[in-house]
Enzyme design. Structure first.
Site, PDB file in Angstrom:
ATOM      1  N   LEU A 199       0.823  -1.207   0.000  1.00  0.00           N
ATOM      2  CA  LEU A 199       0.000   0.000   0.000  1.00  0.00           C
ATOM      3  C   LEU A 199       0.861   1.263   0.000  1.00  0.00           C
ATOM      4  O   LEU A 199       0.354   2.374  -0.110  1.00  0.00           O
ATOM      5  CB  LEU A 199      -0.906   0.014   1.245  1.00  0.00           C
ATOM      6  CG  LEU A 199      -1.908  -1.143   1.359  1.00  0.00           C
ATOM      7  CD1 LEU A 199      -2.616  -1.096   2.708  1.00  0.00           C
ATOM      8  CD2 LEU A 199      -2.931  -1.087   0.227  1.00  0.00           C
ATOM      9  N   ASP A 203       9.449   1.734  11.780  1.00  0.00           N
ATOM     10  CA  ASP A 203       8.298   0.903  12.181  1.00  0.00           C
ATOM     11  C   ASP A 203       7.928   1.127  13.656  1.00  0.00           C
ATOM     12  O   ASP A 203       6.763   1.360  13.989  1.00  0.00           O
ATOM     13  CB  ASP A 203       8.602  -0.583  11.976  1.00  0.00           C
ATOM     14  CG  ASP A 203       8.568  -0.987  10.516  1.00  0.00           C
ATOM     15  OD1 ASP A 203       7.852  -0.345   9.724  1.00  0.00           O
ATOM     16  OD2 ASP A 203       9.270  -1.955  10.161  1.00  0.00           O
ATOM     17  N   LYS A 218      14.300  -6.883   5.497  1.00  0.00           N
ATOM     18  CA  LYS A 218      14.599  -5.898   6.549  1.00  0.00           C
ATOM     19  C   LYS A 218      15.846  -6.225   7.357  1.00  0.00           C
ATOM     20  O   LYS A 218      16.538  -5.323   7.813  1.00  0.00           O
ATOM     21  CB  LYS A 218      13.402  -5.764   7.501  1.00  0.00           C
ATOM     22  CG  LYS A 218      12.211  -5.090   6.872  1.00  0.00           C
ATOM     23  CD  LYS A 218      11.112  -4.888   7.894  1.00  0.00           C
ATOM     24  CE  LYS A 218       9.890  -4.289   7.256  1.00  0.00           C
ATOM     25  NZ  LYS A 218       8.855  -3.953   8.225  1.00  0.00           N
TER      26      LYS A 218
END
Ligand code: ATR
Length: 284
Positions: A21, A107, A71
């Site tokens: 997204l 995050d 990550k």
């Protein structure tokens, strides 16, 4: 916005990448502010990550987000790393500085901002229960530890992982009261003010509830990192108990806003980004 020879590029590396997204959220922000940037998704196989990252300065790409499964692996290819990303042991954002790749992790901070700015909850002094001990849990736990929460109880299916995370936090945040327990020992939930699900349980409608919802205090705030479905079984059960809740879209939004600011130096238009996310999430 038309793409021209002046357009600056940012993007996201992931594998798979088709459900992201982030392009919608960032491109809406660029368009709103009239910034000549474009955000592109790149499907990068794990065995190609190093080559893809090393190409960024040559292509004059401003920066990229990293998502599953890159990550942690990306840490091996950076020239510099932000202290919080180092503590988390993962990066979700890279900024290209000349020839150098600098890694950040927005995050955890995104989670804390969602808690503060969207839910109106100040984590300092709170008793927190974290469900899960994977990568998402690490980001949330480290960011929460920097806010001076009073106590962190980590519950995980695999106790050894919860214990490893608790030990890591205890080493770096000696003032934090932190404990680890298997998911079968849930009593601490009834004394928690903030309960956070960082596991993937709840993404499938067939998933069972991870915890005994009767333990959720009606005064608690329950945060589920899952955002699809928008209301997981956990959040539905928490609402039944009278608790206030929030799904993971807020964290996605604020990590994106922080990344946007790292790349552009311009304050992120959070409401524009939120609308773009909600709109595309409903379509997904
Ligand atoms: P992420 O980076 O998204 O956090 P991860 O590092 O693979 O992903 O961590 C997944 C988390 O969800 C872990 O805490 C995992 O528990 P284990 O450490 O025991 O594997 C948890 N999890 C996944 N499926 C689960 C299930 N069916 N029941 C309970 N916990 C589950």
């Amino acid at each position: 916005m038309p793409i021209t020879g002046h357009t600056r590029l940012v993007g996201i590396f992931g594998y798979p990448i088709e459900h992201t997204l982030s392009p919608a959220m960032h491109n809406a922000a660029f368009a709103h502010l009239g910034l000549d940037y474009a955000y592109l998704p790149f499907e990068v196989r794990p065995d190609q990550l190093e080559r893809a990252l090393h190409a960024l300065p040559a292509l004059q790409i401003v920066g990229v987000n990293l998502t599953i499964p890159h990550k942690e692996q990306a840490l091996n290819y950076l020239d510099g790393i932000d202290p919080q990303a180092e503590l988390i042991g993962a990066v979700n954002t890279i900024k290209v500085e000349g020839e150098h790749l600098i890694g950040y992790n927005t995050d955890g901070q995104g989670f804390v901002q969602a808690l503060r700015l969207k839910a109106g909850i100040e984590p300092e002094g709170k008793r927190v229960c974290l469900l899960g001990a994977g990568g998402a849990a690490r980001a949330v736990a480290v960011a929460l530890a920097t806010t001076k929460i009073q106590q962190l109880a980590i519950l995980n299916r695999t106790l050894a992982r919860a214990q490893a995370l608790a030990d890591h936090l205890a080493r770096h945040f000696p003032q934090l009261r932190v404990s680890a327990a298997p998911l079968t020992e849930q009593g601490i939930i009834s004394q928690s003010q903030i309960i956070i699900n960082t596991t993937s349980v709840g993404m499938q409608v067939s998933d069972d509830l991870l915890i005994d919802s009767q333990l959720i205090p009606p005064t608690a705030f329950v945060f589920d990192l899952v955002y699809h479905p928008a209301q997981s079984k956990l959040l539905a059960a928490a609402i039944q108990r009278g608790a206030r809740v929030m799904n993971g879209l807020g964290m996605l939004l604020y990590q994106g806003a922080l990344t946007f600011e790292i790349w552009t130096g311009v304050k992120a238009p959070v409401e524009v980004m939120r609308e773009a996310l909600i709109c595309h999430c409903e379509e997904a």
